[in-house]
Write an enzyme that holds these catalytic residues in place. Sequence first.
Site, PDB file in Angstrom:
ATOM      1  N   SER A  38       0.813  -1.216   0.000  1.00 21.12           N
ATOM      2  CA  SER A  38       0.000   0.000   0.000  1.00 21.12           C
ATOM      3  C   SER A  38       0.847   1.268   0.000  1.00 21.12           C
ATOM      4  CB  SER A  38      -0.952   0.001   1.204  1.00 21.12           C
ATOM      5  OG  SER A  38      -0.235  -0.220   2.405  1.00 21.12           O
TER       6      SER A  38
ATOM      7  N   ASP B 105      -2.209   5.577  12.194  1.00 17.97           N
ATOM      8  CA  ASP B 105      -1.458   5.219  10.997  1.00 17.97           C
ATOM      9  C   ASP B 105      -0.156   6.023  10.937  1.00 17.97           C
ATOM     10  OD1 ASP B 105      -0.460   4.547   8.540  1.00 17.97           O
ATOM     11  OD2 ASP B 105      -2.262   5.054   7.403  1.00 17.97           O
TER      12      ASP B 105
ATOM     13  N   HIS C  55       1.700   4.905   6.450  1.00 12.22           N
ATOM     14  CA  HIS C  55       1.405   5.588   5.191  1.00 12.22           C
ATOM     15  C   HIS C  55       1.682   7.080   5.340  1.00 12.22           C
ATOM     16  CE1 HIS C  55      -1.087   1.880   5.172  1.00 12.22           C
ATOM     17  NE2 HIS C  55      -0.605   1.806   3.948  1.00 12.22           N
TER      18      HIS C  55
END
Length: 445
Positions: free
Chosen positions: A170, A412, A415
């Site tokens: 990702s 998170d 990312h």
Amino acid sequence: MPWKIGPLLIALAIIFTITPLYYPSILYSFNNLPVPSSSPLQFSADVANLLTKKGELALPDKPKMAVEDSKKSQQSHGLALAPKEAEKSVGLIKCDIFSGEWVRNPRGPYYTNRTCWAIQEHQNCMKYGRPDSGFMKWRWKPDGCDLPIFDPMEFLELMRGKSMAFVGDSVARNHMQSLICLLSRVLYPEDISNTTDENFKRWEYKTYNFTISIFWSPYLVRTQRTDPNDETRPFDLYLDEPDPSWTTQIEPLDYVIISAGHWFSRPTTFYMKRHVVGCLYCPQTNITHRTSSFSYQKAFGTAFKAINGLKNYKGLTLLRTFVPSHFENGPWDNGGDCTRTRPFKKDEIVWEDYVLEMHRIQVKELRVAKKIGRKRGLKFIIMDMTQAMLLRPDGHPSKYGHWPRENVTTNDCVHWCLPGPIDTWNDFLLEIMKREEWKKNHQLS
């Protein structure tokens, strides 16, 4: 009165003589202003009429000054230089762009979360209320030279008639979406995917006959879930078998950007020649317990061997190196978070052992791939993002990838916000492409 008219007529003559000479440069300067960061991009009625039915922005021909500027840009990278200029460009080519510091860039960002549709919700930090914006206003400054800010027109011209793929997890998709957002200042791509699966999409910039693809392959090798409906359960990794979801697709491509990293810390069972050779975080006592370094090295070795084994592949392979997460005050599943609002300086942080090891493995396997690939004219290049991104604890979504009321218990710190520090990866990408073009035109390896 007649004596006043004479000077007036002379002045008007001068104005009408000079203005046409400067008009192209005035036009070009307005056409190349960056998108304001403080407000969403607003299309006038005239610009809206340029939008095609397929969503691309059909721009008018470049003014002459823009064409001349493009030529100057090419010359600055040694594409058509006089001897003294060429010598200077060789020095720039040899500059290590991956060693440096982050410096302030008040002109950033170059798009917003309202002007780019490619931002996924969990990276849309401004939409979900991130209170600070300073993390979007930095650029990378190499120690011995400058790294130009990404130029979408220059990139598209360089990629005319070519194809590019991102292979990985990702974070690879995060990188690709950043590229699409930066290019959206100029042109919108058309989705030409033959699937609705977001992990295997393909876009085309028809005006330039340029395509971008994403191939989801977090381990790079053949993988099987122990529970098909739950990706949090352990995986079986066949470390000597490349993942056909990407190896069967890249042969006709011009550029392949390959990366992987964070998934290798998950519970996994390792297979070679279809036999169990170890595991990571498994409860069995009769299986050899190995580290993530074991599977990481095997996977990259297998991936590079697969690329070198493709008979018709003639593309350029870029290894984007491992970029660490920035969880502090706990692990990802137990209160860890990333709340800093500015980059580190180089002397404020040291590489952790696991980051050093992951990077070392990638560099070692790339060196092996280069040696084998050279025999058949294939090129493997490093895109070393490790140091630069180690210094950016401020660039992650943290809790700003969802609404506060949503039942999300983890932050998170893997990312990257869009816009954000990951946009700089495309500054690196374009510079690498230009350097390779320069080397090709000057018969340099």
